[in-house]
Design a protein around this motif. Structure first.
Motif, short mmCIF file in Angstrom:
data_model
loop_
_atom_site.label_atom_id
_atom_site.label_comp_id
_atom_site.label_asym_id
_atom_site.label_seq_id
_atom_site.Cartn_x
_atom_site.Cartn_y
_atom_site.Cartn_z
N LYS B 87 25.67 -56.02 -36.75
CA LYS B 87 25.90 -57.42 -36.39
C LYS B 87 25.24 -58.04 -35.64
N TYR B 88 24.91 -59.40 -35.63
CA TYR B 88 24.19 -60.31 -35.60
C TYR B 88 24.19 -61.68 -34.64
N ASP B 89 24.39 -61.89 -34.12
CA ASP B 89 24.82 -63.25 -33.89
C ASP B 89 24.27 -64.40 -35.43
N GLY B 90 26.00 -64.87 -35.65
CA GLY B 90 24.59 -65.09 -37.35
C GLY B 90 25.01 -63.70 -38.27
N ASN B 91 24.32 -63.87 -39.05
CA ASN B 91 24.45 -63.40 -40.72
C ASN B 91 23.91 -61.75 -39.89
N ASP B 92 25.06 -61.25 -40.57
CA ASP B 92 24.93 -59.53 -40.37
C ASP B 92 24.13 -59.18 -42.07
N THR B 93 24.33 -57.48 -41.67
CA THR B 93 23.65 -57.07 -42.88
C THR B 93 24.23 -55.64 -42.72
N ILE B 94 24.28 -55.58 -43.99
CA ILE B 94 24.47 -54.16 -44.41
C ILE B 94 24.17 -53.14 -44.60
N SER B 95 23.37 -52.20 -44.69
CA SER B 95 22.75 -51.02 -44.48
C SER B 95 22.75 -49.98 -45.61
N PHE B 96 22.97 -49.04 -46.32
CA PHE B 96 23.92 -48.15 -46.62
C PHE B 96 22.99 -47.20 -48.22
N TYR B 97 23.22 -45.92 -48.08
CA TYR B 97 23.33 -44.87 -49.10
C TYR B 97 23.82 -45.01 -50.12
N ALA B 98 23.21 -45.16 -51.35
CA ALA B 98 24.79 -44.12 -52.69
C ALA B 98 23.79 -44.08 -53.53
N THR B 99 24.96 -42.86 -54.60
CA THR B 99 24.33 -42.57 -55.25
C THR B 99 24.23 -43.38 -56.53
N THR B 100 23.36 -44.60 -56.36
CA THR B 100 23.23 -45.70 -57.51
C THR B 100 21.97 -45.53 -58.00
N GLN B 101 21.65 -46.13 -58.89
CA GLN B 101 20.02 -46.06 -59.58
C GLN B 101 19.66 -47.48 -58.94
N GLY B 102 18.61 -47.23 -57.74
CA GLY B 102 17.74 -48.55 -57.64
C GLY B 102 16.15 -48.36 -58.48
N TYR B 103 15.63 -49.42 -57.76
CA TYR B 103 14.04 -49.16 -57.96
C TYR B 103 13.37 -48.27 -57.78
N GLY B 104 12.91 -48.09 -58.68
CA GLY B 104 11.71 -46.48 -58.79
C GLY B 104 11.91 -45.64 -59.39
N THR B 105 10.99 -44.54 -59.09
CA THR B 105 10.85 -43.79 -60.90
C THR B 105 11.48 -42.37 -60.33
N ALA B 106 12.47 -41.55 -59.60
CA ALA B 106 13.10 -40.62 -59.06
C ALA B 106 14.03 -40.72 -60.47
N SER B 107 14.48 -39.24 -60.77
CA SER B 107 15.44 -39.54 -61.71
C SER B 107 16.65 -39.15 -61.13
N ARG B 108 16.78 -38.91 -59.87
CA ARG B 108 17.92 -38.76 -59.03
C ARG B 108 18.84 -40.19 -58.33
N PRO B 109 19.46 -40.83 -58.64
CA PRO B 109 20.18 -41.83 -59.14
C PRO B 109 20.92 -41.36 -57.33
N LEU B 110 19.89 -42.16 -56.59
CA LEU B 110 20.27 -41.57 -55.20
C LEU B 110 19.19 -43.16 -54.15
N SER B 111 20.00 -43.84 -53.83
CA SER B 111 19.01 -45.55 -53.62
C SER B 111 19.59 -46.02 -51.78
N ALA B 112 18.36 -46.56 -51.43
CA ALA B 112 18.91 -47.22 -50.26
C ALA B 112 19.50 -48.63 -50.73
N ILE B 113 19.88 -49.20 -50.09
CA ILE B 113 21.26 -50.47 -51.10
C ILE B 113 21.16 -51.19 -48.84
N ALA B 114 20.64 -52.46 -49.54
CA ALA B 114 21.22 -53.54 -48.41
C ALA B 114 21.45 -54.79 -49.30
N TYR B 115 22.43 -55.58 -48.20
CA TYR B 115 22.52 -56.61 -48.27
C TYR B 115 22.05 -57.30 -47.07
#
Lengths: 1010, 279
Positions: B87-115
């Motif tokens: 949480k910040y003053d103003g816009n917040d950020t949400i970051s976590f790891y998820a078992t979903t595919q992101g950009y990258g070459t690894a075949s394991r669906p494990l990604s860092a996700i951020a909003y």
């Protein structure tokens, strides 16, 4: 010719039409966009609805499971907190009566037509589970061609199949549970509508017009909004591969007892190098680090719970996040997993899981609960919550070595005074009920008292035999508890220094790998060559270290406290006066020996190098200088041949060990010998009469008086013999054998050695105060095997002098009864509950446990294979592990009233004695206690019956039955045929639920992507 | 020529032309009709425009919130895996790891996700299959972080920085151009029940979920504003408070005029809220 005004009207028309077209275009564009977005929104809404439906369905399934727990229990609610004690061992495990688990070992239940989550006896008669499922199979096709194939149901790959496809065999697909506005589930006997008329009102139907699952009228609570179906698997019966797997080095490879020592090679579907490669990947940071320091991440770290991975610098271990991750790994690593040997698809996955949790708290309850031995799950703290929130971690014993005063006081009730510990929580050990009022957690000794059956404690040999010397405190149960506690502490600590604990004025000393006083011979001889009528008496001690690994033990001092005198008598009324009381000086009363012997066998002290004694304390007999305590010289007329040694009042023997340069500390006391030792052999210098202990490590049953069996006249008694089981060269108790509660065959003599068997079929045995005959360590001896007395026998006791690697290793601790260590091998064991009260793990919730009631033999086999049989080689072979695992699975899966699921860890002992004993083939394994207990040591600390570990595979679909559908009663599968699927969601919920409280210990929800 | 034409005209036409009055009336009627039609068209246009803006904003917010929901459903909820709801003053950020595919070459669906809300006041979603996530590389997601403790999610600054370093700028993609504000509050379970709180609970076990609010301004309205004015609009939507959901905080101020900001823009600020349950 066109009139001019007609032209004008045409222009107007064109203008109007243009506006109309323009407006229409705008309106159409607007509505088409709106419709498009409405569809998008509808899809989003459907996803939200199906998500809510699926999660609600999961809650319903969990609710049904909790109802099953309540129906299978005796509930006790105190202060609003309810504890559910299973009615029987049948209800300690989830109901699986509708599944053939021989064919589907992992499957517990499905949403099945006309079936509830539980039914029948022994569930409480007033508890009826809701029957929810319709008769629509999930494999049936919906109106928009949606169905769940058997192969999709086997997506978790937990079902058995016989082919190379995913499609399982011997598996009936679940039925749909229809969710309406007002109910979850419609059924032919359910609350909504019967028969096939549920889709609408057919000709001739009666009843309210707005009924029917197709009728969206707001008032119709029977309107269907979706459906779901599920399977429930026994995930606890699998090996949690985030923990399981043995990475120990060669020297530690025989360790078993925790899941990270399981041998994965027995699991079908691994390649030859698969287990090693998997573990190399998974434990890249931990490696083979066998560190046992709490919090440092070694394989034996008691704080390590495997819920989190270990890290070393920038490296770390790995873990499987969920089952999909595990499945993907198996599919992507063909070098580790194969379809062989069975040809099934990834057969290893039928034995592996990625989730296991246990509430690490005891649940044992005695057959007849008492204040002293209560139902452990139901004993409450002051605030009515369960008092025992966590099994007592054995690693806390190390606090005593560290002497962290506050912790030792908190966990053990001990305070250091001088060199010894003093128990400070009153003059007796509290029961848990008393602890409740003190508003603190119970300590180590209080837990021992709660777990060890009270009726097995405080056995005395004195009652009824007034002249038998025995400490008056032998009947005090609390002292025996304290003694057992000290023995456990000294098994755990790495030193060989006995721990002294005092309770009031009494002291107990932990048993270490040291020599103990087993016999004291009375010997007479004429040592004055100038006057053969002068006779000297001696008390000659015989020491024995009855442990397997007997070794030289540093400097030991033997003291005699008190005095005795020598008497010579005959039938003449004129008797010479007794000798002056002896010993007279401190020097005369002490013998010190240093590494002079291992005392592996009973050894009379001799003047070997390193032995320090007073010159008056030696006697040369047959060329050997024996060392003992002189009891004085008397005149011995020729016709006086009755020799005896008589206490002045009483005398005691103390064994002390040297502590550096700071002096000596006692570790064994033979107290208050107040009986005359009579009938010394008439021939001088012969060893034929003695006091003897039933076990040198304990003062219990006191000093029995004995003579050498069948000693020929003039012969020397055989010294250096253990107390044999049979008469040959054994010792006969001549007069003062313990009798109260003892049974001796009158046709034979009193062989104390029989007590090391203590079988009710033998010629001598005793019952505990509760009347139960509990066998001793030699109960199963045969031939030369299994005798805890025999020299170099594998049946002899062991002192570990290292931290316990399994709670099952508590059985090495001496129980303060002759040749009885804590009993984890007989059905009558009074100690089995210790397996449930204590643990190596030091966490309230732990990963890496297995359900001992698993139907997967290989899971148990993985824990057993390679386990040490007696603390070292040999280990359990593949054949033995297979036989043991199969025997356990057969027992727990048997529907016979006396068999079935194990209630708790204690049942491994009390229920499976015959099962485990029958699985052995070699005499050495059958006969030796430590070997018979190897299965318990391997399984006890990983066994979990308290926390259900279930995997719920649930598919939910939102949808509807179109308005106006009028299926005919005879139509096939109408519930599927007319259902329009709008959204679908699948979850795998890994659920750990405490069977005794209904508490969700942990859960992990997987959204399944397909 | 004129004469010959005249011979073909009806006689009445030659009898008289339009009077001035007629012309004026006709022009007046025509003008009235034109004005009415213009108003009608304007009205329709305005209505459809507003509807389009609303639909655009709704669709964008729905996509964003749905995406966040899917990601959170696959979030790794483990004691040794970091996440940062910061949480910040103003816009917040949400970051976590998820078992979903992101950009990258690894075949394991494990990604860092951020909003997060980017510099243009648009909602970005970052997804990067993390380095070492493949099954061949035994490095756990949070290997470099220290003292990972599920019981303390407040002091997860280390994990936040890790998540951010894992996610490079190239890994971000604008998920919704309309969303200019991201705010969340915690759903905290305590002895009194579940409540909304602006501060994280002391133990993860007490965190039941998130209440996430977003505010959207459609592209046409954005065109009327400067970045400073967007910032002003975002700042006008206050931060989370204890006991109140985001919508109840923003509803009184959303769409209201702001000094120096075109009312046509402020009036089109739309707010959305969704609850996400984590355990």
């Amino acid at each position: 010719m066109i009139p001019q005004n007609s032209h004008r009207r045409g222009v107007a028309l064109i203008l109007v039409l243009s506006f109309v077209v323009l407006a229409t275009t705008l309106i159409v564009a607007f509505f088409s966009r709106s419709i498009l977005h409405r569809q998008v929104a509808s899809t989003s809404g459907s996803q939200t609805r199906v998500d809510i439906l699926a999660q609600s369905a999961l809650e319903i399934v969990i609710g049904d499971l909790k109802q099953e727990i309540a129906a299978g229990s005796t509930a006790n609610t105190v202060g609003g907190i309810t504890i559910y004690t299973p009615i029987s061992n049948r209800t300690v495990a989830p109901y699986d009566g509708d599944i053939n688990r021989t064919l589907q070992p992992n499957l517990l239940k499905t949403s099945a037509f006309s079936k509830a989550v539980f039914s029948g006896t022994p569930y409480a008669s007033g508890s009826t589970a809701t029957i929810r499922a319709s008769n629509a199979l999930t494999t049936g096709t919906s109106a928009n061609q949606r169905f769940i194939s058997l192969g999709r149901w086997n997506a978790p790959l937990l079902l058995s199949s016989t082919g190379s496809l995913f499609t399982p065999t011997n598996f009936t697909a679940p039925h749909w549970i229809i969710v309406t506005r007002g109910n979850v589930g419609i059924h032919s006997t359910g609350p909504v509508i019967s028969g096939t008329t549920f889709l609408g009102r057919n000709t001739g139907d009666t009843g309210p017009a707005d009924k029917g699952i197709h009728n969206p009228a707001p008032s119709n609570t029977d309107y269907a909004i979706g459906r779901f179906a599920y399977t429930v698997y026994d995930e606890g019966g699998l090996l949690d591969v985030n923990v399981a797997g043995n990475r120990l080095g060669a020297t530690d490879n025989d360790r078993r007892g925790r899941l990270h020592q399981a041998d994965l090679s027995v699991i079908p579907g691994f390649t030859t190098t698969g287990p090693t490669d998997l573990l190399s990947w998974r434990t890249a940071a931990t490696g083979t680090n066998t560190d046992d320091v709490a919090g440092e991440g070694g394989l034996f770290d008691p704080k390590r719970d495997f819920i989190a991975v270990q890290k070393t610098g920038t490296n770390s271990d790995q873990t499987f996040f969920n089952r999909q991750d595990l499945i993907a790994y198996v599919k992507n690593t063909p070098s580790q997993f194969s379809d062989t040997p069975t040809g099934l698809r990834y057969p290893a996955l039928q034995y592996l899981s990625s989730f296991s949790r246990e509430k690490n708290a005891p649940s044992w309850a005695p057959t007849s609960p008492t204040t002293t031995n209560p139902k452990l799950a139901d004993i409450r703290a002051k605030n009515n919550t369960p008092m025992l929130k966590q099994r007592f971690p054995l690693s806390r014993i190390d606090l005593i070595r560290l002497e962290t005063a506050a912790d030792v006081l908190k966990y053990f009730g001990l305070e250091k005074e001088s060199y010894y510990w003093k128990y400070v929580h009153g003059s007796a050990i509290n029961t848990l009920d008393q602890v409740k009022d003190l508003e603190r957690d119970p300590n180590f000794f209080e837990l021992l008292k709660a777990a060890i059956l009270a009726g097995s404690l405080g056995k005395s040999g004195k009652a009824g035999t007034a002249s038998l010397p025995e400490s008056a405190t032998g009947v005090l149960s609390d002292l025996q508890i304290l003694q057992i506690g000290a023995n456990i502490i000294d098994q755990y600590d790495i030193d060989n220094l006995p721990t002294e604990i005092r309770l009031g004025s009494e002291a107990v000393y932990g048993v270490e790998n040291l020599p103990y006083l087993v016999r004291v011979f009375g010997v007479h001889a004429a040592i004055d060559p100038g006057d053969p009528n002068k006779i000297n008496g001696w008390l000659q001690p015989e020491l024995w270290n009855p442990h397997q690994q007997a070794t030289t033990s540093g400097t030991i001092r033997l003291r005699m406290v008190g005095q005795a005198h020598t008497l010579v008598e005959n039938d003449s009324p004129s008797q010479p006066p007794p000798s002056a009381p002896a010993p007279l000086t401190t020097a005369d009363a002490e013998i010190t020996f240093n590494n002079s012997s291992t005392f592996e066998n009973p050894t009379v002290l001799t003047a070997v190098p390193g032995t320090i004694y007073s010159s008056t304390n030696s006697i040369i007999l047959s060329g050997t200088t024996y060392v003992g305590f002189q009891t004085g010289q008397v005149d011995a007329p020729a016709n006086h041949t009755l020799y005896k040694i008589e206490p002045e009042v009483s005398y005691s023997f103390y064994l002390d060990y040297a502590v550096g340069t700071s002096g000596y500390r006692p570790y064994s006391v033979w107290k208050n010998i107040n009986t005359a030792l009579e009938n010394l052999p008439a021939a001088a210098g012969k060893h034929g009469a003695f006091f003897v202990k039933a076990d040198p490590r304990t003062d219990r049953f006191g000093a029995s008086v004995g003579t050498v069996y069948n000693l020929a006249a003039g012969a020397d008694g055989e010294i250096g013999k253990t107390i044999r089981m049979t008469g040959a060269n054994g010792m006969t108790i001549a007069s003062h054998a313990p009798t109260s509660g003892f049974t001796w065959n009158p046709a034979t003599n009193f062989f104390l050695g029989l007590l090391s068997d203590n079988s009710s079929t033998s010629d001598g045995y005793y019952a505990d105060p509760d009347g139960v005959v509990r066998r001793a360590d030699g109960a199963n001896w045969t031939g030369a095997e299994g005798l805890p007395l025999s020299p170099a026998s594998a049946g002899r006791a062991i002192v570990l002098n290292r931290p316990f690697r399994s709670v099952g290793e508590l059985s090495y601790a001496f129980r303060d009864l002759p040749f009885k260590s804590l009993d984890f091998f007989t059905a009558q064991s009074a100690d089995a509950a210790l397996l449930d009260v204590f643990s190596v793990d030091d966490n309230e919730v732990v990963a890496g446990r297995i359900n001992p009631n698993t139907r997967n033999k290989q899971v148990l086999q993985a824990m057993l294979l390679g386990a040490s049989k007696s603390g070292a080689a040999p280990t359990l072979s593949s054949t033995e592990a297979d036989a043991l695992a199969q025997a356990i699975v057969t027992w727990t899966g048997n529907s016979a009233p006396t068999q079935g699921p194990l209630l708790n860890r204690a049942d491994l002992v009390t229920k499976l004695e015959t099962v485990i004993g029958g699985a052995w083939t070699a005499d050495a394994d059958k006969a030796n206690k430590t070997r018979r207990e190897s299965a318990v040591r391997a399984l006890a600390d990983v066994s979990n019956t308290r926390t259900w570990n279930l995997m719920i595979d649930l598919i939910a679909q939102t949808g509807r039955y179109p308005t106006g559908v009028r299926p005919q009663p005879a139509e096939t599968d109408p519930l599927n045929k007319y259902f329009v699927v709008e959204g679908e969601r699948r979850y795998w919920l890994h659920l750990a639920i405490d069977r005794y409280t209904g508490e969700i210990v942990d859960k992990q929800l997987e959204l399944v992507s397909q | 020529m004129a004469r010959s034409m005249k011979s073909y005209l009806p006689a009445a036409c030659f009898r008289r032309g339009f009077t001035l009055v007629e012309l004026l009336v006709a022009m007046g009627v025509m003008s009235l009709v034109v004005v009415m039609l213009t108003n009608l068209i304007n009205g329709v246009t305005l209505t459809t425009d507003r509807s389009h803006r609303r639909i655009d904003a709704d669709a964008g917010a729905r996509v964003a919130l749905d995406r966040l929901g899917l990601d959170l459903e696959k979030m790794l909820q483990r004691p040794d895996v970091d996440y940062a709801f910061h949480k910040y003053d103003g816009n917040d950020t949400i970051s976590f790891y998820a078992t979903t595919q992101g950009y990258g070459t690894a075949s394991r669906p494990l990604s860092a996700i951020a909003y997060l809300i980017n510099g243009n006041y648009q909602l970005d979603r970052g997804a990067r299959t993390i380095a070492g996530a493949d099954w061949q590389t035994p490095v756990f997601v949070s290997a470099s972080t220290q003292s990972l403790n599920r019981t303390d999610i407040v002091n997860h600054d280390t994990s936040i920085s890790e998540a951010k370093t894992t996610l490079a700028a190239i890994d971000y993609q604008t998920l919704c151009e309309d969303i200019l504000r991201l705010e969340f509050a915690y759903l905290v379970k305590d002895a009194a029940g579940v409540r909304i709180a602006k501060d994280a609970p002391s133990k993860f076990e007490n965190l039941r979920g998130l209440v996430v609010g977003v505010a959207a301004l459609d592209a046409r309205s954005r065109a009327m504003t400067t970045p400073a004015q967007l910032a002003q609009i975002a700042a006008g939507l206050i931060d989370a408070q204890d006991g109140k959901d985001i919508l109840s905080l923003w509803d009184p101020v959303a769409g209201k005029p702001l000094a120096g900001v075109p009312e046509a823009a402020t009036s089109n600020v739309r707010i959305y809220q969704r609850y996400y349950f984590l355990q």
